[in-house]
Scaffold this motif. Structure first.
Motif, PDB file in Angstrom:
ATOM      1  N   ASP A   1      37.281-106.533  -6.195  1.00  0.00           N
ATOM      2  CA  ASP A   1      37.656-107.937  -5.957  1.00  0.00           C
ATOM      3  C   ASP A   1      37.838-108.681  -7.286  1.00  0.00           C
ATOM      4  N   TYR A   2      36.915-108.434  -8.226  1.00  0.00           N
ATOM      5  CA  TYR A   2      37.038-109.080  -9.547  1.00  0.00           C
ATOM      6  C   TYR A   2      38.363-108.671 -10.183  1.00  0.00           C
ATOM      7  N   CYS A   3      38.681-107.369 -10.043  1.00  0.00           N
ATOM      8  CA  CYS A   3      39.919-106.858 -10.644  1.00  0.00           C
ATOM      9  C   CYS A   3      41.133-107.508  -9.973  1.00  0.00           C
ATOM     10  N   ALA A   4      41.052-107.623  -8.646  1.00  0.00           N
ATOM     11  CA  ALA A   4      42.169-108.236  -7.918  1.00  0.00           C
ATOM     12  C   ALA A   4      42.353-109.679  -8.370  1.00  0.00           C
ATOM     13  N   GLU A   5      41.225-110.361  -8.584  1.00  0.00           N
ATOM     14  CA  GLU A   5      41.255-111.751  -9.060  1.00  0.00           C
ATOM     15  C   GLU A   5      41.982-111.852 -10.406  1.00  0.00           C
ATOM     16  N   ALA A   6      41.823-110.803 -11.227  1.00  0.00           N
ATOM     17  CA  ALA A   6      42.445-110.802 -12.558  1.00  0.00           C
ATOM     18  C   ALA A   6      43.845-110.183 -12.519  1.00  0.00           C
ATOM     19  N   GLY A   7      44.320-109.833 -11.321  1.00  0.00           N
ATOM     20  CA  GLY A   7      45.695-109.324 -11.192  1.00  0.00           C
ATOM     21  C   GLY A   7      45.813-107.816 -11.201  1.00  0.00           C
ATOM     22  N   TRP A   8      44.697-107.120 -11.098  1.00  0.00           N
ATOM     23  CA  TRP A   8      44.736-105.648 -11.128  1.00  0.00           C
ATOM     24  C   TRP A   8      44.575-105.101  -9.712  1.00  0.00           C
ATOM     25  N   GLU A   9      45.448-104.168  -9.359  1.00  0.00           N
ATOM     26  CA  GLU A   9      45.441-103.592  -8.008  1.00  0.00           C
ATOM     27  C   GLU A   9      44.930-102.143  -8.105  1.00  0.00           C
ATOM     28  N   LEU A  10      44.047-101.812  -7.164  1.00  0.00           N
ATOM     29  CA  LEU A  10      43.506-100.437  -7.192  1.00  0.00           C
ATOM     30  C   LEU A  10      44.597 -99.453  -6.762  1.00  0.00           C
ATOM     31  N   VAL A  11      44.802 -98.415  -7.576  1.00  0.00           N
ATOM     32  CA  VAL A  11      45.794 -97.385  -7.229  1.00  0.00           C
ATOM     33  C   VAL A  11      45.097 -96.250  -6.479  1.00  0.00           C
ATOM     34  N   THR A  12      44.068 -95.726  -7.103  1.00  0.00           N
ATOM     35  CA  THR A  12      43.300 -94.652  -6.460  1.00  0.00           C
ATOM     36  C   THR A  12      41.955 -94.506  -7.166  1.00  0.00           C
ATOM     37  N   ARG A  13      41.082 -93.760  -6.537  1.00  0.00           N
ATOM     38  CA  ARG A  13      39.764 -93.492  -7.123  1.00  0.00           C
ATOM     39  C   ARG A  13      39.435 -92.028  -6.933  1.00  0.00           C
ATOM     40  N   SER A  14      38.731 -91.486  -7.892  1.00  0.00           N
ATOM     41  CA  SER A  14      38.334 -90.084  -7.811  1.00  0.00           C
ATOM     42  C   SER A  14      36.958 -89.963  -8.447  1.00  0.00           C
ATOM     43  N   ALA A  15      35.963 -89.638  -7.629  1.00  0.00           N
ATOM     44  CA  ALA A  15      34.565 -89.615  -8.083  1.00  0.00           C
ATOM     45  C   ALA A  15      34.244 -90.941  -8.761  1.00  0.00           C
ATOM     46  N   GLN A  16      33.810 -90.912 -10.021  1.00  0.00           N
ATOM     47  CA  GLN A  16      33.416 -92.178 -10.670  1.00  0.00           C
ATOM     48  C   GLN A  16      34.594 -92.903 -11.313  1.00  0.00           C
ATOM     49  N   MET A  17      35.770 -92.275 -11.285  1.00  0.00           N
ATOM     50  CA  MET A  17      36.924 -92.864 -11.970  1.00  0.00           C
ATOM     51  C   MET A  17      37.739 -93.740 -11.010  1.00  0.00           C
ATOM     52  N   GLN A  18      38.138 -94.916 -11.522  1.00  0.00           N
ATOM     53  CA  GLN A  18      39.002 -95.776 -10.716  1.00  0.00           C
ATOM     54  C   GLN A  18      40.229 -96.118 -11.541  1.00  0.00           C
ATOM     55  N   ILE A  19      41.382 -96.075 -10.903  1.00  0.00           N
ATOM     56  CA  ILE A  19      42.621 -96.365 -11.627  1.00  0.00           C
ATOM     57  C   ILE A  19      43.262 -97.609 -11.026  1.00  0.00           C
ATOM     58  N   PHE A  20      43.499 -98.591 -11.887  1.00  0.00           N
ATOM     59  CA  PHE A  20      44.123 -99.846 -11.463  1.00  0.00           C
ATOM     60  C   PHE A  20      45.476 -99.995 -12.153  1.00  0.00           C
ATOM     61  N   CYS A  21      46.335-100.806 -11.554  1.00  0.00           N
ATOM     62  CA  CYS A  21      47.604-101.101 -12.229  1.00  0.00           C
ATOM     63  C   CYS A  21      47.957-102.562 -12.017  1.00  0.00           C
ATOM     64  N   THR A  22      48.830-103.057 -12.880  1.00  0.00           N
ATOM     65  CA  THR A  22      49.330-104.426 -12.730  1.00  0.00           C
ATOM     66  C   THR A  22      50.751-104.493 -13.295  1.00  0.00           C
ATOM     67  N   HIS A  23      51.551-105.353 -12.688  1.00  0.00           N
ATOM     68  CA  HIS A  23      52.895-105.570 -13.227  1.00  0.00           C
ATOM     69  C   HIS A  23      52.888-106.750 -14.203  1.00  0.00           C
ATOM     70  N   ALA A  24      51.775-107.492 -14.234  1.00  0.00           N
ATOM     71  CA  ALA A  24      51.682-108.655 -15.128  1.00  0.00           C
ATOM     72  C   ALA A  24      51.299-108.171 -16.524  1.00  0.00           C
ATOM     73  N   GLN A  25      52.231-108.301 -17.424  1.00  0.00           N
ATOM     74  CA  GLN A  25      51.962-107.820 -18.787  1.00  0.00           C
ATOM     75  C   GLN A  25      50.902-108.676 -19.483  1.00  0.00           C
ATOM     76  N   SER A  26      50.685-109.915 -18.968  1.00  0.00           N
ATOM     77  CA  SER A  26      49.722-110.801 -19.644  1.00  0.00           C
ATOM     78  C   SER A  26      48.318-110.734 -19.010  1.00  0.00           C
ATOM     79  N   ALA A  27      48.144-109.881 -17.994  1.00  0.00           N
ATOM     80  CA  ALA A  27      46.832-109.831 -17.320  1.00  0.00           C
ATOM     81  C   ALA A  27      45.723-109.463 -18.313  1.00  0.00           C
ATOM     82  N   VAL A  28      44.583-110.105 -18.152  1.00  0.00           N
ATOM     83  CA  VAL A  28      43.440-109.818 -19.023  1.00  0.00           C
ATOM     84  C   VAL A  28      43.017-108.356 -18.780  1.00  0.00           C
ATOM     85  N   PRO A  29      42.777-107.581 -19.846  1.00  0.00           N
ATOM     86  CA  PRO A  29      42.350-106.185 -19.633  1.00  0.00           C
ATOM     87  C   PRO A  29      41.074-106.124 -18.793  1.00  0.00           C
TER      88      PRO A  29
END
Lengths: 461, 108
Positions: A77-105
């Motif tokens: 949810d925090y990531c979504a708030e910052a413009g990051w969308e969850l792509v997939t997760r695998s064990a402890q790893m989570q991968i997010f993406c955003t089309h907003a080039q200015s989104a806070v890392p």
């Protein structure tokens, strides 16, 4: 035109930057990551786009989780708030993406990120690598032990020669992975303290590809070197067993996840089934091979005839031998069984021959011999040491076995030995030529002429 | 141990604690820090989540309410003390700078 594709790239688990950069390149080419599964990374075709990816870790997550935990969804949810969308997760790893080039890392504090990565690494990845490292050391230790105690068995068995490079590759990769991680971590801690920046890790995926190619090549050579139908079937069944085990265990894990079974239960059931299935499937393989063997379906070397003695059936072979009793003396015994067997690799060959009379018939002369052949003098020395020490290992304390040197000229050889039990010499000889050695057992005292003829035949065999 | 861990607060830690002087939902903190610092300090969502977890474990903040997946926090006396200590440290740094350079304090 395919709309999905898979790839397998052995990124290090902690190589967040390498993974993100690779996914950005793929997205720019029109391939968007869909999920990470047991069969690799799956992409779907999209319009090429400039997409930013970020890889983050959630230490409490597990590959057995039926769904993200409540805490994990809070992070999402925090990531979504910052413009990051969850792509997939695998064990402890989570991968997010955003089309907003200015989104806070997603990660803005190097020290916190480093701590988080280390927590996730300690959960599965580091223990897994350590276990694999220990297993490879154990397996290599067993091979080294065989190499020391039975070098002829070791160098003439294709399986040993295949296993050693395989386990060496595993050892090398695990050592590299662990040392690279701890070296990067030390560098990253320093950088985080000094400049609040995070030093980037580096995967060794090219090396991993080479390693995989080496294992594949070794597997090919191993299968190619198998000679008997029984060995080929056993190897094929073992490979099938492994593939089936991996498939069934992964299928069960996915099924339990789909059924929303808790992570703890899923872990226990999956690990238990892995343990149980490995025994059941191996048992099935052994049972199948034994059954086929009894039916004669795997018999590459059927007997020429059989005979009964003391209520049991005994086999008689009529294999061609390089040296026979008939070559050495006149004999009119008609019932001989002649057996020839061979095994070997590119490094060493062992051929075993026997000419025996039937059980119950006595007095007929017999000859048994084995030849070990190699082009490498060092290996021949090892083989000679094994034959010399083998006699002492099986020694009777009251009459210790030994090999006594005898004149080699009689055998046209470099060195020759005669076996002695206590003080009594027996008609067993060990003879060394430049490229081979032979152990020959007669059940009579051979004459110099017989020795010379035997030497000529065995050198040319 | 917790005090030791947070003896010196990073800017991001400082501003998160500063925001939590009033009860605040986790997701709103990022925007609040951004507004408070006019975009100078950015707190990423991963960093925010991990810092909130660490602050909770250290007793510097406490969870006040949970509405679905929305969680709110507020500063505890321990967190308040850490914040004040950091403020005093920054003041000492500024005072030392002024003493050394002979400059007077200016508005940021």
């Amino acid at each position: 035109m395919r709309n999905t594709k898979r790839e397998w790239i052995a990124f290090s688990f902690y190589d967040f930057a390498g993974i993100a950069a690779h996914l950005e390149t793929m997205a720019a080419r029109g391939w968007m990551l869909e999920r990470i599964g047991a069969l690799g990374w799956q992409y779907r075709r999209t319009e090429p786009a400039a997409v930013r990816f970020s890889v983050t870790y959630f230490a409490q997550a597990s590959e057995f989780d039926p769904a993200p935990s409540e805490n994990e969804t809070v992070l999402q949810d925090y990531c979504a708030e910052a413009g990051w969308e969850l792509v997939t997760r695998s064990a402890q790893m989570q991968i997010f993406c955003t089309h907003a080039q200015s989104a806070v890392p997603i990660e803005t504090d190097a020290a916190v990120q480093l701590q988080n990565i280390h927590r996730a690494m300690k959960k599965n990845y580091l223990p897994g690598q350590v276990i694999l490292l220990l297993l490879s050391l154990f397996q290599l230790g067993m091979q080294v032990q065989q190499f020391h105690s039975r070098p002829v068995d070791f160098f003439t068995a294709p399986t040993s020669l295949f296993l050693v490079p395989c386990w060496l590759v595993v050892l090398l990769l695990c050592s590299l992975e662990l040392s690279s991680y701890f070296r990067w971590r030390r560098r990253a801690v320093d950088a985080a303290q000094r400049s609040r920046t995070l030093a980037l890790p580096r995967s060794h995926y090219r090396l991993q590809r080479w390693a995989l190619a080496v294992v594949g090549l070794g597997l090919g050579c191993w299968l190619w070197s198998l000679r008997s139908r029984r060995e080929v079937l056993f190897a094929a069944a073992s490979i099938l067993w492994m593939a089936l085990l991996i498939f069934l265990v992964n299928f069960l894990k996915s099924l339990l996840k789909r059924k929303r079974v808790s992570a703890a239960v899923n872990r226990a059931v999956t690990l238990g089934s892995c343990f149980l299935l490995s025994f059941v499937l191996m048992g099935a393989v052994v049972f199948g091979v034994v059954r086929l063997s009894r039916l004669g379906a795997l018999d590459d070397h059927p007997p020429a005839e059989t005979y009964e003695w003391h209520g049991m059936t005994w086999e008689v072979y009529h294999d061609a031998l390089p040296l026979t009793v008939e070559d050495l003396m006149d004999t009119d015994y008609p019932g001989y069984s002649t057996v020839a067997e061979e095994a070997g690799t590119a490094l060493m060959w062992r051929r075993e021959y026997a000419q025996e009379h039937r059980l119950g018939d006595t007095g007929a002369p017999e000859v048994h011999y084995e030849i070990v052949e190699t082009d490498l003098p060092a290996l021949l020395d090892l083989a000679l040491k094994e034959y010399l020490s083998k006699a002492e290992r099986h020694s009777d304390p009251d009459a210790p076995n030994s090999w006594e040197g005898v004149p080699a000229e009689a055998w046209q050889a470099e060195r020759a030995f005669r076996f002695q039990r206590g003080d009594t010499p027996e008609n067993v000889y060990l003879v060394c030529w430049p490229d081979r050695l032979a152990q020959i057992r007669f059940n009579w005292e051979p004459t110099p002429a017989q020795m010379a003829l035997a030497a000529t035949r065995l050198k040319a065999a | 141990m917790a005090r030791e861990k947070f003896q010196t607060l990073t800017e991001q830690m400082f501003y998160i604690l500063l925001c939590l002087r009033q009860e605040q939902c986790g997701a709103d903190i990022m925007a609040r820090v951004d507004a408070l610092t006019a975009g100078r300090v950015a707190v990423g969502p991963g960093t925010l989540y991990n810092l909130l977890e660490s602050f909770l474990q250290a007793g510097m903040i406490r969870e006040t309410k949970v509405e679905g997946r929305k969680r709110s926090y507020v500063l505890t006396p321990v967190g308040q003390a850490a914040l004040e200590e950091e403020y005093r440290r920054l003041l000492r740094v500024a005072t030392d700078y002024e003493a050394c350079t002979g400059t007077e304090r200016q508005e940021p």
